[in-house]
Design a protein around this motif. Structure first.
Motif, PDB file in Angstrom:
ATOM      1  N   GLY A 159       0.811  -1.211   0.000  1.00 44.18           N
ATOM      2  CA  GLY A 159       0.000   0.000   0.000  1.00 44.18           C
ATOM      3  C   GLY A 159       0.849   1.267   0.000  1.00 44.18           C
ATOM      4  O   GLY A 159       0.523   2.251  -0.678  1.00 44.18           O
ATOM      5  N   GLN A 160       1.956   1.243   0.769  1.00 42.67           N
ATOM      6  CA  GLN A 160       2.840   2.404   0.800  1.00 42.67           C
ATOM      7  C   GLN A 160       3.496   2.640  -0.554  1.00 42.67           C
ATOM      8  O   GLN A 160       3.844   3.759  -0.905  1.00 42.67           O
ATOM      9  CB  GLN A 160       3.896   2.200   1.884  1.00 42.67           C
ATOM     10  CG  GLN A 160       3.328   2.244   3.293  1.00 42.67           C
ATOM     11  CD  GLN A 160       4.325   1.775   4.332  1.00 42.67           C
ATOM     12  OE1 GLN A 160       5.466   1.433   4.003  1.00 42.67           O
ATOM     13  NE2 GLN A 160       3.908   1.773   5.602  1.00 42.67           N
ATOM     14  N   ALA A 161       3.648   1.549  -1.345  1.00 43.66           N
ATOM     15  CA  ALA A 161       4.230   1.683  -2.679  1.00 43.66           C
ATOM     16  C   ALA A 161       3.181   2.026  -3.726  1.00 43.66           C
ATOM     17  O   ALA A 161       3.498   2.095  -4.917  1.00 43.66           O
ATOM     18  CB  ALA A 161       4.929   0.366  -3.063  1.00 43.66           C
ATOM     19  N   GLY A 162       1.920   2.213  -3.299  1.00 45.27           N
ATOM     20  CA  GLY A 162       0.872   2.596  -4.230  1.00 45.27           C
ATOM     21  C   GLY A 162       0.201   1.431  -4.933  1.00 45.27           C
ATOM     22  O   GLY A 162      -0.509   1.639  -5.921  1.00 45.27           O
ATOM     23  N   VAL A 163       0.413   0.209  -4.424  1.00 40.05           N
ATOM     24  CA  VAL A 163      -0.194  -0.980  -5.037  1.00 40.05           C
ATOM     25  C   VAL A 163      -1.401  -1.382  -4.198  1.00 40.05           C
ATOM     26  O   VAL A 163      -1.269  -1.692  -3.004  1.00 40.05           O
ATOM     27  CB  VAL A 163       0.814  -2.146  -5.121  1.00 40.05           C
ATOM     28  CG1 VAL A 163       0.149  -3.356  -5.785  1.00 40.05           C
ATOM     29  CG2 VAL A 163       2.052  -1.726  -5.890  1.00 40.05           C
ATOM     30  N   MET A 164      -2.572  -1.339  -4.811  1.00 36.48           N
ATOM     31  CA  MET A 164      -3.814  -1.763  -4.155  1.00 36.48           C
ATOM     32  C   MET A 164      -4.065  -3.216  -4.531  1.00 36.48           C
ATOM     33  O   MET A 164      -4.192  -3.547  -5.715  1.00 36.48           O
ATOM     34  CB  MET A 164      -4.970  -0.876  -4.594  1.00 36.48           C
ATOM     35  CG  MET A 164      -4.805   0.577  -4.179  1.00 36.48           C
ATOM     36  SD  MET A 164      -5.777   1.719  -5.188  1.00 36.48           S
ATOM     37  CE  MET A 164      -4.811   1.783  -6.693  1.00 36.48           C
TER      38      MET A 164
END
Length: 762
Positions: A159-164
């Protein structure tokens, strides 16, 4: 290396725990055993990869580590753990082996997805303790591992890397998702209870083919979705979805269609996309299954999945809705794969889905239709069964009077008398009618069975001589027995009737001769599961197969063969109760029967009877020898209660002729009055079903005054059907119709049994 080090560390800790356990069981000091410090032992055996428990000789749990409680759902005492399948038996046997030999092993036991190896060791100063060790087998469930990681630090890192990221099941519903996905898809206050929600409803596509989260509205950021199947692509299983914010602008047409196909694949109902030329662009798995599309034969046009008469109507409707108007309509069609039942297909015009112009929606109603047919068939069979039972009861009363009157008349006539042959003819026809009522009861599953533990080859051996006489010389009888057959619990007489009925049908199907084959063979639970039959649960069975090389059964007739009164024979040559009787006997014996026929080549009937599992592997009980007939003469006072005048009159005459003193009553309340007036009653003979007060109610009132009163019930209904109302101990039962000799013998047996109980109690 890490696994090896972990294993050695676990082994070292376990050995240390055993050594510590031995130290905690020192020899008795001044006659008293020292009290072990179980908290110290529990701390010593507490580690992460082996679940450990200790029980004493009395079977009590004295210590267990935290991992044991986690895996077993609490501090449960071995071997009574919540294991699956044969796990409890395997663990119990390992415990017995440990007490006997010092060590026992159960190689593969399971709780849910967790597979374990159990090792049981006898230990302690006096070797009066068992140590139970459970180690997990190396079998990784990918979906379970993903659930564990997405719900933990790995999900937060993505999530912190922008992956949902989300894991969905085969029906497109959420199993688990990281917080980044949940916040975008559901919002701040909806993330607590999300399991099981529909993923397709959380997403939307615009006219240009871009994918968005539905709740974000017009100001939403487009996302790009990757789908990662966790099982082979052609299998129906869970899928991992990964989503990134779209930074490259709107997706092109090909990507848009890929998104649409991904969304359609997640839906649990059948959907397909059709272009403006009427060709299929895509079908999801539910649509393929509902349309009955064969593997490897993907249709090009919607008309390929329907019967010829419906092709034009479906093509016209698709053409009308492909203009782009977002309207829909329903059409009743018949699928080529199942042309006997019409189904409803919905045609909807769409825009913004690339080349797709029409969406087709088709509900998989095959399972629903099958259940409806089964319910209708069961209801019909139950209704006819109730009718058959009532008819059989009334006929049995009439036949009892006819047979009894014939028997009494035969006592006054001798062979050679002018009336003797006529009476015998009446009696023979009455017996034929009695056989028909037994078939009615068998069909309705209301007959009285006398089940025994037996082997199928023994039953076939008993009946094979009769079969050779029944079939013609042009038919060859071939019998084959498999090895390892388990014992079954059934009525041997009724099972013989099943074999005879099937053999007679096979004989009639081979007028020009042929081969009648009888096979017996074992069927394991795994083999039963591979049969893929919904109504037969996986278990160990002993199978009996009766096959012929006759004319076979037409496909349109095969589904009806077990229905009562259905016959393909000429008028006067069959009652239509043969196979329905077979069906009733097998179902009442907890078995299953299936028919398979190839017209022109023969028919086979396969019977599956569950293997009987007795406690302690009890041996097969042989059929008891036939007891010598009792004398038909006796003495004593009998109270006869029967509401049918003709049956009561015949029974009274028969018992009086046999030497008994008989007092009669026409129903239960009158029976109570007669009993109160009698000085001595040696036996009560009563009908079960009577108006006002039935037989069991009368007997309960009489037993309250005299608990040891002998009782013989008689009824035209079967004992199986009356079992709930006859909840009285130490009573005999005589089914109608019966002869004078059978009544006298049953009376003598009931009196002897009462005398035996009285002497035993005394």
């Amino acid at each position: 290396m890490i696994l090896a080090a972990g294993f050695l560390a676990g082994l070292a800790v376990a050995v240390g725990g055993v050594l510590l356990a031995r130290r905690l069981f020192p020899a008795a000091v001044t006659g008293e055993a020292a009290l072990p410090d179980w908290t110290m032992l529990r701390a010593a055996v507490n580690h992460d990869d082996i679940a450990i428990a200790v029980t004493d000789r009395a079977g009590r749990l004295v210590c267990a580590n935290d991992l044991f409680a986690t895996w077993m759902g609490g501090f449960v005492t071995p071997p009574g753990l919540p294991l699956e399948g044969r796990g409890p038996d395997l663990l119990k046997n390992a415990g017995r082996a440990a007490w006997r030999d010092g060590e026992g092993v159960a190689d593969d036991v399971a709780i849910g997805a967790l597979r374990m190896r159990a090792q049981v060791t006898r230990t302690g100063q006096a070797e009066d303790y068992l140590v139970w060790r459970f180690s997990a087998l190396e079998r990784i469930d990918l979906a379970t591992e993903i659930v564990r990681h997405l719900d933990g630090p790995a999900g937060r890192t993505l999530g912190q890397a922008g992956v949902m990221t989300a894991l969905v099941n085969a029906e497109g519903r959420l199993r688990v998702a990281n917080q980044a996905f949940l916040l975008r898809a559901l919002g701040e206050g909806e993330t607590a209870q999300y399991t099981g929600r529909d993923v397709a409803a959380m997403l939307r596509l615009d006219d240009s083919g871009s994918l968005y989260f539905a709740r974000e509205g017009d100001r939403a950021t487009p996302v790009r979705m990757l789908q990662i199947p966790l099982v082979p692509a052609d299998s129906n299983g869970p899928m991992l979805l990964a989503m990134l914010d779209e930074e490259m602008g709107p997706a092109d047409r090909g990507t848009a269609q890929a998104y649409v196909e991904t969304l359609l694949s997640l839906l649990p109902f059948g959907l397909a996309m059709v272009d403006r030329d009427g060709r299929f662009l895509y079908m999801n798995r539910a649509f393929i299954r509902a349309a009955g599309v064969a593997e490897g034969k993907t249709p090009r046009y919607p008309g390929d999945i329907v019967v010829g008469e419906d092709k034009g109507a479906l093509a016209d409707m698709i053409r009308r809705h492909s203009s782009g108007q977002q309207v829909g309509g329903d059409l009743s069609i018949r699928l080529a794969a199942q042309s006997d039942e019409p189904v409803s297909i919905r045609v909807v015009g769409v825009r913004g889905l690339g080349e797709a112009a029409v969406l087709l929606s088709l509900k998989d109603s095959s399972e629903e239709s099958r259940l409806k047919r089964q319910v209708a068939q069961a209801s019909k069979m139950q209704a006819v069964g109730q009718l058959a039972g009532g008819v059989a009861h009334d006929f049995n009363n009439i036949l009892t009077a006819v047979l009894g009157s014939c028997d009494l008349m035969l006592m006054r006539h001798t062979p050679g008398d002018s009336d003797y042959d006529d009476i015998q003819q009446i009696r023979s026809n009455a017996n034929r009618a009695a056989s028909l009522t037994r078939q009615l009861l068998a069909f309705s599953r209301q007959q009285t069975l006398r089940p025994q533990i037996l082997q199928l080859p023994d039953v076939i051996s008993e009946v094979s001589h009769l079969l050779k006489r029944l079939i013609s010389d042009t038919i060859q009888l071939s019998v084959h027995h498999g090895r390892g057959l388990g014992a079954v619990r059934a009525d041997p007489g009724q099972l013989e009737q099943v074999i005879v009925n099937l053999a007679v049908n096979a004989r009639d199907a081979m007028p020009g001769g042929g081969t009648l084959t009888i096979d017996t063979y074992p069927v394991s639970a795994a083999e039963a599961r591979l049969l893929g039959n919904d109504i037969m649960p996986p278990a160990d069975y002993s199978a009996l197969k009766v096959s012929d090389t006759g004319t076979g059964i037409p496909a349109d007739v095969l589904p009806k063969i077990f229905e009562p009164f259905f016959t393909t024979k000429d008028v006067g040559k069959g009652t239509g109760l043969g196979l329905s009787t077979v069906y009733g006997i097998i179902k009442q014996s907890s078995g299953f029967i299936f028919a398979d026929s190839n017209p022109g080549k023969g028919t086979s009937f396969t019977i599956y009877l569950p293997v009987h599992r007795a406690d302690g592997d009890a041996p097969v009980v042989p059929v008891p020898p036939v007891k010598p007939k009792k004398s038909q003469w006796g003495t004593g006072t009998i109270l006869l209660v029967e509401d049918e005048d003709m049956v009561r009159a015949v029974a009274e005459r028969a018992l009086t002729r046999a030497g008994y003193t008989v007092v009669t009553a026409s129903q239960g309340e009158e029976g109570l009055e007669r009993f109160a007036q009698m000085e001595k009653v040696d036996l009560i003979i009563s009908d079960v079903v009577m108006p006002t007060m039935d037989g069991p109610a009368m007997v309960r009132a009489l037993r309250a005054k005299r608990p040891d009163l002998p009782v013989l019930f008689m009824s035209g209904y079967a004992e199986e059907q009356l079992r709930h109302s006859i909840d009285i101990d130490d009573v005999a039962f005589l089914p109608k119709p019966f002869s004078v000799a059978q009544l006298a013998e049953a009376t003598s047996v009931a009196l002897d049994e009462a005398a035996r109980r009285a002497s035993h109690d005394g």
